[in-house]
Design a protein around this motif. Structure first.
Motif, mmCIF file in Angstrom:
data_model
loop_
_atom_site.group_PDB
_atom_site.id
_atom_site.type_symbol
_atom_site.label_atom_id
_atom_site.label_comp_id
_atom_site.label_asym_id
_atom_site.label_seq_id
_atom_site.Cartn_x
_atom_site.Cartn_y
_atom_site.Cartn_z
ATOM 1 N N TRP A 86 4.510 4.388 -9.027
ATOM 2 C CA TRP A 86 3.604 3.579 -9.841
ATOM 3 C C TRP A 86 4.195 3.222 -11.204
ATOM 4 C CZ3 TRP A 86 -0.694 0.817 -9.313
ATOM 5 C CH2 TRP A 86 -1.425 0.489 -10.436
ATOM 6 N N ARG A 87 4.824 4.160 -11.893
ATOM 7 C CA ARG A 87 5.301 3.930 -13.260
ATOM 8 C C ARG A 87 6.713 3.358 -13.325
ATOM 9 N NH1 ARG A 87 2.569 7.779 -17.508
ATOM 10 N NH2 ARG A 87 0.589 8.027 -16.472
ATOM 11 N N ARG A 88 7.362 3.222 -12.217
ATOM 12 C CA ARG A 88 8.717 2.657 -12.217
ATOM 13 C C ARG A 88 8.655 1.138 -12.346
ATOM 14 N NH1 ARG A 88 11.057 6.141 -7.173
ATOM 15 N NH2 ARG A 88 10.835 8.158 -8.161
ATOM 16 N N LYS A 89 9.811 0.556 -12.613
ATOM 17 C CA LYS A 89 9.881 -0.899 -12.700
ATOM 18 C C LYS A 89 9.579 -1.492 -11.325
ATOM 19 C CE LYS A 89 12.822 -4.688 -14.066
ATOM 20 N NZ LYS A 89 14.114 -5.104 -14.564
ATOM 21 N N GLY A 90 8.622 -2.378 -11.263
ATOM 22 C CA GLY A 90 8.203 -2.960 -9.994
ATOM 23 C C GLY A 90 7.372 -2.007 -9.159
ATOM 24 N N GLY A 91 7.018 -0.875 -9.733
ATOM 25 C CA GLY A 91 6.303 0.149 -8.990
ATOM 26 C C GLY A 91 4.883 -0.233 -8.633
ATOM 27 N N ARG A 92 4.243 -0.996 -9.481
ATOM 28 C CA ARG A 92 2.852 -1.374 -9.184
ATOM 29 C C ARG A 92 2.782 -2.252 -7.948
ATOM 30 N NH1 ARG A 92 0.324 -1.874 -15.225
ATOM 31 N NH2 ARG A 92 0.516 0.351 -15.608
#
Length: 192
Positions: A86-92
């Protein structure tokens, strides 16, 4: 003054169109719900009956265990992977895809729940079909889902325990590598 009234009229039209659109979507969803509520339980019960060999107790149990287990454990691990990224780049985006995929994989269990918990005539007809043509399916499906949930909780516990141990080891290394403070006089008196 004319431009102000034109802007206000345009804004009113936009909100009116939005409200009409939302009401239309809600109406379509309500109609779709009633159509599917009378169709899905019967249809799904017939699919399960076909998969279970039309009355075979053993096939009913094995198909229930398989669907209950896999249609529970896979969505749970997909949701966990969505939470992890979730919190990674592109994670959402990836988390959203994982959630949609989890919902799709869970559909067989959800359709079984429409039969088990449903109060409609279609749900009761589906129960009768399962009782006669897929005996043992509902109970085995529940057992499979419970086993999958326990396995997921165990994996989640092991993952969290590993993270706690890693953090504790990191803190211990930082504490032991730093210079130790000299003993305070009160400590020296007690020890001496």
């Amino acid at each position: 003054m004319t431009s102000h009234s034109a802007e206000q009229s345009s804004s009113t039209n936009i909100w009116r169109n939005r409200i009409i659109g939302v009401v239309a979507v809600i109406a379509v969803l309500v109609v779709a719900y009633f159509i599917l509520a009378s169709f899905i339980p019967r249809w799904w019960a017939q699919r399960i009956a076909t998969m279970s060999g039309h009355g075979s107790f053993a096939k009913g149990i094995w198909s229930g265990l398989g669907l209950g287990f896999f249609c529970t454990v896979i969505p749970l691990f997909l949701l966990l992977s969505g939470v992890v990224v979730w919190r990674r780049k592109g994670g959402r985006f990836l988390a959203g895809c994982a959630a949609v995929l989890a919902l799709v994989v869970a559909v067989p269990n959800l359709m079984t729940l429409t039969i088990v918990w449903g109060g409609s005539g279609a749900a009761h007809a589906g129960e009768r079909v399962l009782d006669v043509q897929a005996p043992g399916f509902r109970g085995a499906s529940l057992i499979g889902a419970i086993v999958a949930a326990i396995l997921f909780l165990l994996a989640l516990f092991l993952r969290m325990r590993g993270r706690w141990r890693t953090r504790r080891a990191g803190r211990h290394r930082r504490d032991s590598s730093g210079s130790q403070a000299p003993a305070e006089p009160a400590d020296v008196e007690r020890n001496g």
